[in-house]
Structures are given as structure tokens and as C-alpha cells.
Write an enzyme that holds these catalytic residues in place. Structure first.
Site, PDB file in Angstrom:
ATOM      1  N   LEU A 253       0.833  -1.208   0.000  1.00 18.87           N
ATOM      2  CA  LEU A 253       0.000   0.000   0.000  1.00 18.87           C
ATOM      3  C   LEU A 253       0.863   1.252   0.000  1.00 18.87           C
ATOM      4  O   LEU A 253       0.366   2.350  -0.198  1.00 18.87           O
ATOM      5  CB  LEU A 253      -0.914  -0.022   1.221  1.00 18.87           C
TER       6      LEU A 253
ATOM      7  N   ASP B 143       0.268  -9.741  -5.335  1.00 23.14           N
ATOM      8  CA  ASP B 143       1.629  -9.198  -5.204  1.00 23.14           C
ATOM      9  C   ASP B 143       1.670  -7.773  -5.773  1.00 23.14           C
ATOM     10  O   ASP B 143       2.572  -7.396  -6.517  1.00 23.14           O
ATOM     11  CB  ASP B 143       2.673 -10.083  -5.878  1.00 23.14           C
TER      12      ASP B 143
END
Lengths: 325, 428
Positions: free
Chosen positions: B67, B309
Site C-alpha cells: 500500500l 503481489d
């Protein structure tokens, strides 16, 4: 990626790799180079083909020989030449590669000759330059050194004429060699009978056969009956990188001596992209011997680079790729 | 009945954990699954969702999505990426600890959880650092990380100083019931490589990463797990041989699970051709045989989970010569379409594919999620498996534009995502 090298009309715009170039185009480069060989013998060593054009030698990695021959080639075509050693300037101050290019573009240059330590750098630059600018790959990482390959092809043609019956051995550090990769493409495109790669396992890349070579780990076997021997430069760092135990052992197994050269055909030519390491990859008796064409390669390099510079700038009026197919 | 009532009707409900695959309704009450099948008498929905022609399934659980917050907010934020996750049908995601600062203190765990809660989209499960600062030398304060809410610890691909550190990490994590996540790669064999050591990398002259960089690391980890126990989750495998080793270890009863990122089941080293920096990933895209091995690993169940991923980058990260670009693909929003392409190519049935996105990762994490059992938290995803959409500015929510699929038309699009019974995404 091969389309990147041609403009909308199918003419050579960038010269980044031999991969994807047709046999006829390679022959045309050599033919054009042939026509330039006489320029160096003239009293005024210049032709006006690129007058008013600005060529930037953009070297992110040091190289005296390649830069000098590109500079001479450009000057003999009457271009203005700017030499920039970026390794010690802009990018060292944190400027990105793209910003460096953009700044130079703003100075209205026409062509970049790029040397860079990383594979794909010339492609990256070619993808991002303004439409009127050509990019010539002066060597990128381990990937390609197409002008060196073409001057080697020119040298071979001068000595051997027809490529089709030839057996060629490329000896040494193929793993790290951009010269070898470009030569293998060129030799196979020109239709030689056999390309061999000779070296210890540590210096032969994975799936090397997929490049179009036959692999040998024994120099005598690799040289048997070959017409052309291309020796590669061995970087001294290879010893500390655990690729090789010592220069001494490398020379004993893969160094080109007159005795080893005797396995090749008697009229075999010996080539080397330079600068040579005497006593590491090649014995002085061979480097300076009758089979060596190493200095001719340097001489021909100027004519070949003149041909490529002029064709990429379309001043050579070369045929379109479509016409060549 | 009290609370908010939602009726999802007309859809094909696929709940692999419960063996459900049928046209039926789903009733949600107050953020929980009330039941599947016909609504009970007197069920008066506040909201009805017509799922005709669509699949209704548990919300996806993504075992690895960066993130970038805290520390690299120029690339992405928790708000931007959890919003993209919700649009991708993901209701829970694990974020690796390689933020800045690293997730090696409870404070960072709390920060991540608070920001994720205030964003209100996908649920974020932080993976704690295995070693302090991810430096690979000293153990992190795993007990404190566990108390702060970490279910797992890992080193996010950063190398450990030696195998003794790995041994002690496994032992210490096991003391607190923490799952250890290992992204297996031997740094010395990787040797600053940037592409698979194979025919394409050789031709392009890109420094190679051999398959053995992964298999050697898997073998070492398995040897330690055999001695000191687990559980261990092997993340983002890229090689056929590693899948075979995990299969054998599981057959021998070792407590190991494993996942693959969706793009490794779709792309091979061939995609690197032309120095496409958006295909620069770590581990590298590998050979056709490896891709086939990964697909078979999913089919056999050796690989329980497909993750994204997801690694969003700013534009500059990919603007350089290939070896100098930063590895990673922005992949949240391609997770479902790439998984569905495995269904279309016959690798997985639709329920198996959904299992790899739901109950598979839930079991790897040992969380009670990824199913639609009565009483379960109402995390759901509704998608149209045949809807075609183009990856472009008008569809893409992640702040990372670094996908090799940009401009391509993919099949499979989420139409609704519900987290704990709340509609967090609605598309068309």
C-alpha cells in the site's frame, strides 16, 4: 522491439541491435562502408553528407576507442560533434536519464550515440526521444554493440568474401559480452556455416545455444578448422567475481597462442574488439602475427560508422526495409 | 429480525468452503451472512442486489499487496489502494512489512489499522517484520506485534544474515503462534540480477537470476521447518521445482502452505522482450515450463492461494534502462481477470479458482473468513465473469499505473463488493 529501429516509411531510424535487421540491410551497410573507405585516403578527409547536423556522443560509460571512432566518423561526414561523458557529470548529480536526454534535445541535436553500462539503455532512450532524433547504440550493458559487429562483418568480408562457407569461433567471456551477442546475430543473419562459442562454463550464458552458437569448453576443439577467430576482451574483475581462478590459468586454457591457432585453418584471420590484454587472452605473437587483422578492424570501424550514421540520418538515401524484404 | 437486511438474488453462488455452487439468494443481516437459499418468511430487505448472470462469492483475500503507506505516499496510499482493492473484489489484504518505517513496532501496526479503518474499504492485515528493521540480524518484538494485531511475520524478501537467524525466527514465531511468511530467494545467487536466467535474458544481455536462487532457498527453509516446525507460508513462488518441493513437504506432513501471484501464471520471460520495464518483477517472470508448473501447482492444491503481489510505483520508477527500474507490477485490479483466464484455459474449475482467492488464503492465515457460512462476516464479491473491460485511465483506481496489461482488454469484472455487509464498491 525491432520495429522501433525503423521509421513509418520503413527506413532505418535508430541502430540499436542487429536483431531484426535483414541480410540485405547488413549487406547494404557494408556496401555503403566500402564507398566510404576512400574518404580517409583523400587529402581532405570529409564528405558533406551530414553538414549542419549535430551528433552527441553520449557516453555514460568510459570508452576512448569507440567514442573516438564515432567522433571521427561524424566529423568526416561534416557533422558537428559534441562529446559528453555523463558518467562524471549530470547523472552523478542525481539527474535522471530521461532529464539528461530532454535537456540535450532542447539544444536541437539530431542524433545521439549512446554508450551505457546497462542493457536496454539505448532502447529506452530511442523510445523517448523526439521524432526527428536518431539513436545509435554504442554499446549497452551486455546486450548489444551493433556497430562493432558490423565493422567486424566488414573486416571478415574484406578477407573472406562469401560468408556462407565460414566457420567462426568467438572465444572468451561471452556471458558479459555485448560484442559477442551482436556478432552472433550478424553472422547468423549473413548465413555463415557455423558460429561457435568457446569458453569455460562460468563465462557461457544460460541457454547459449538459443543464441545460435555451438558451445565448446575446449579451445583446441573450438578452433578446429575455423576460418575466423574472434577473441573477446577479458575483464580483470572476472577473477575477483569467482568466474575464473587466475589469469594464468585462463591463458593456459583459453589464451590464443600460435600453437593453439594452428588448429584453425592456415589462412584463418584473428580479430579482437580491443583493447587487447596481451598474455591474458591473446599472445603477442598472434596479436602482431600474420593472421591478425586487429588494427584493420579499427581502421574499418570509421568507414562502417560513417555508413551507419549516414543511413540512420537517411542522408544515405537507403532503401526502405520493405524494399529490402 | 433487526438490523440492516440485504438480499442478493438471482446469482450463481459459489462458496467453495461449503461446497456450494448453485443459483440461489444470499441473505445478509446486520453485517453477517444470515443464510443461503430462499429468504426466510418475513425477510424484508433494505437493499436488494440483482446478481442475475453473475457470480456471488466470498470477498477475496489477498496475501500480498503493498500500500506504500507509510513512507512512500508518492507511489500510493492506504486510501487509494484499498479503494482499488475493493473495486477488485478484495475485502481483506495482507500488506508486507517493508514500509518506512518498517512494520516492526506496534505503533506502525496501529497506524496501518487506523488508516485502513478510516478509509473504510478493504480490511488490512499488516504482516510484521521478522527481523528488526528487516535487517536480517536481530529478531523483531514478535510478541508485541502479535498483540498489536499481526497474524504473520516475514522479511518481505529482504535477506536474513544467515540460517541461524532463520532457525531462531521460526522457533520464536512459533512460540506465539505466528505464521512465518518466506519469500524464498538466495541473495548471493540472485547476484543483482534482473531477469530470469534463460534464453530471453541471455539474448537481451540482462543479468540473470537462476531458478536455483529460489529452489535453494526453499530447500534450506524446508530443512529447518522439518527440524523446528512451523507454520510457514511460502510466498510468490515462481519456479516449477519449488512447487514440487512444497508438494513433497506437504505430503510428508510439514506445516507449509504456498501461493503464486496471478501474473506468474499468465506471463513468461518472453514478456520481458523489448525491455518492457513493466514486466520487471522480483522474482523474475520465468520459463514456460515454470509457468506450467505453477498452474499445475494451483490445480493440485499445492498452491492454496493466488495473490496479487500488488506493487504500485510512481512513473519515475519505471523510466530508466531495464536493470535500473524498480521491480513490481500494480496488480490488484488484474487479480480476478487473470484468475478467470485459468478457468477458461482449463487449469481450474470456477469453484477451485474462487477457492484460491478465498478459503485458500484464509486457511493459510488460519482466519475464520473466506466463506459464506451462516453467521460469517458478510464479506462478499459479485462479479460478471464474461464482462470485458479495457485496462485504462477510465477503469483503473490504483495509483500505480505500472502494469504490463495497460491498454489490454481483460475478461471478468467485479460489480459489487460488500465488506461486513456494507457496499464498498459498486460498478456496472
Amino acid at each position: 522491439m525491432n520495429k522501433l529501429q525503423f521509421d513509418a516509411a520503413g527506413r532505418l531510424r535508430h541502430f540499436l541491435t542487429i536483431e531484426g535487421l535483414g541480410r540485405d540491410l547488413l549487406v547494404r551497410i557494408m556496401d555503403t562502408a566500402q564507398s566510404f573507405t576512400s574518404v580517409s585516403a583523400q587529402q581532405v578527409k570529409k564528405v558533406p553528407l551530414l553538414r549542419g547536423k549535430t551528433i552527441v556522443n553520449l557516453f555514460f560509460e568510459n570508452s576512448t576507442r569507440t567514442r573516438t571512432t564515432f567522433e571521427l566518423a561524424a566529423k568526416r561526414l561534416s557533422a558537428d560533434v559534441l562529446n559528453l561523458n555523463i558518467a562524471t557529470s549530470a547523472t552523478a548529480k542525481g539527474e535522471s536519464l530521461l532529464d539528461t536526454i530532454r535537456n540535450l534535445e532542447a539544444m536541437h541535436v539530431d542524433m545521439f550515440v549512446v554508450r551505457h553500462a546497462e542493457s536496454g539503455a539505448a532502447h529506452f532512450i530511442a523510445q523517448h526521444v523526439a521524432p526527428h532524433i536518431s539513436v545509435i547504440n554504442g554499446g549497452d550493458g551486455r546486450h548489444a554493440h551493433p556497430t562493432q559487429a558490423m565493422l567486424d562483418m566488414f573486416t571478415i568480408r574484406r578477407h573472406k568474401g562469401d560468408f556462407s562457407p565460414l566457420k567462426v569461433a568467438i572465444v572468451g567471456d561471452i556471458l558479459h559480452s555485448r560484442v559477442a551477442r551482436s556478432e552472433i546475430w550478424a553472422l547468423n543473419t549473413l548465413g555463415v556455416a557455423e558460429v561457435r562459442g568457446v569458453g569455460p562454463r562460468t563465462l557461457i550464458p544460460a541457454e547459449a545455444e538459443s543464441l545460435g552458437i555451438k558451445v565448446f569448453h575446449d579451445l583446441d576443439e573450438g578452433l578446429a578448422d575455423v576460418d575466423v577467430v574472434i577473441m573477446l576482451r577479458l575483464q580483470r574483475e572476472r577473477m575477483s567475481g569467482a568466474f575464473l581462478p587466475s589469469e594464468h590459468e585462463y591463458f593456459a586454457r583459453f589464451g590464443l597462442t600460435p600453437e593453439r591457432l594452428a588448429h584453425a585453418k592456415p589462412d584463418a584471420i584473428v580479430m579482437h574488439p580491443g583493447p587487447i590484454n596481451r598474455g591474458v587472452e591473446i599472445d603477442s605473437r598472434v596479436a602482431d602475427g600474420p593472421n591478425s587483422v586487429i588494427l584493420q578492424q579499427v581502421t574499418f570501424g570509421i568507414a562502417v560508422r560513417m555508413a551507419i550514421l549516414s543511413m540512420a540520418m537517411r542522408s544515405g538515401g537507403g532503401p526502405t526495409e520493405e524494399e529490402l524484404q | 429480525m433487526t438490523g440492516r437486511h440485504i438480499l442478493i438474488k438471482g446469482g450463481r453462488v459459489v462458496d467453495p468452503a461449503n461446497g456450494v455452487d448453485a443459483l440461489m439468494s444470499v441473505c445478509l443481516v446486520d453485517g453477517k451472512v444470515a443464510g443461503l437459499g430462499s429468504p426466510p418468511d418475513g425477510f424484508a430487505p433494505d437493499l436488494e442486489i440483482d446478481a442475475t448472470g453473475r457470480i456471488v462469492c466470498p470477498g477475496f483475500i489477498d496475501l500480498s499487496a503493498r500500500l506504500r503507506e507509510p513512507g512512500q505516499e508518492q507511489k500510493a496510499t492506504i486510501a487509494s489502494e484499498t479503494r482499488a482493492a475493493a473495486a477488485a473484489g478484495i475485502t481483506t489484504l495482507c500488506c508486507p512489512p517493508d514500509t518506512s518505517p518498517v512494520v516492526d513496532t506496534p505503533a506502525v501496526v496501529q497506524l496501518l489499522q487506523e488508516r485502513a479503518e478510516s478509509a473504510g474499504m478493504a480490511r488490512v492485515l499488516p504482516v510484521g517484520a521478522l527481523t528488526r528493521g528487516l535487517a536480517g540480524k536481530e529478531l523483531s518484538e514478535m510478541s508485541a506485534l502479535k498483540q498489536a494485531g499481526c497474524l504473520a511475520v516475514g522479511n518481505a524478501g529482504a535477506p536474513l544474515a544467515n540460517l541461524l537467524v532463520m532457525r531462531r525466527s521460526l522457533e520464536y514465531a512459533a512460540s506465539y503462534g505466528l505464521l512465518v511468511v518466506i519469500r524464498p530467494e538466495d541473495a548471493s545467487l540472485k547476484n543483482n540480477g534482473c531477469a530470469h536466467e534463460g534464453a530471453v535474458g541471455t539474448r537481451l544481455g540482462l543479468p540473470g537470476i537462476p531458478a536455483s536462487a529460489e529452489t535453494v532457498a526453499v530447500a534450506q527453509a524446508l530443512a529447518l521447518i522439518e527440524q523446528v516446525g512451523g507454520p510457514v507460508h511460502f510466498a510468490q513462488l515462481s519456479t516449477r521445482r519449488a512447487v514440487a518441493m512444497i508438494a513433497q513437504a506437504r505430503a510428508e506432513g510439514l506445516p507449509v502452505t504456498a501461493d503464486v501471484a496471478a501474473h506468474y501464471t499468465d506471463l513468461t520471460e518472453a514478456a520481458v522482450d523489448g525491455f518492457n520495464a513493466n514486466t520487471h518483477v522480483s522474482p523474475p517472470l520465468r520459463s514456460e515450463a515454470d509457468r506450467e508448473g505453477l498452474r499445475q501447482g494451483l490445480a493440485s492444491g499445492t498452491l492454496q492461494a493466488i495473490c496479487s503481489d500488488h506493487q504500485p510505483h510512481d512513473v519515475d520508477a519505471k523510466q530508466d534502462a531495464f536493470p535500473s527500474t524498480v521491480p513490481g507490477i500494480a496488480a490488484l485490479e488484474t487479480l480476478l481477470p487473470l484468475t478467470l483466464s485459468l478457468v477458461r484455459s482449463g487449469v481450474l474449475g470456477l469453484p477451485e479458482a474462487i477457492a484460491r482467492l478465498t478459503i485458500g488464503p484464509a486457511r493459510a492465515l488460519e482466519i475464520n473468513s473466506g466463506h459464506l457460512s451462516p453467521g460469517a462476516t458478510a464479506d462478499l464479491c459479485i462479479f460478471d465473469p464474461d464482462k470485458e473491460w479495457q485496462v485504462n485511465d477510465s477503469n483503473w483506481l490504483s495509483q500505480g499505473l505500472n502494469t504490463p496489461y495497460w491498454g489490454e482488454t481483460l475478461r471478468g469484472r467485479v460489480t459489487h463488493t460488500l465488506r461486513a455487509g456494507r457496499l464498498v464498491y459498486q460498478g456496472n
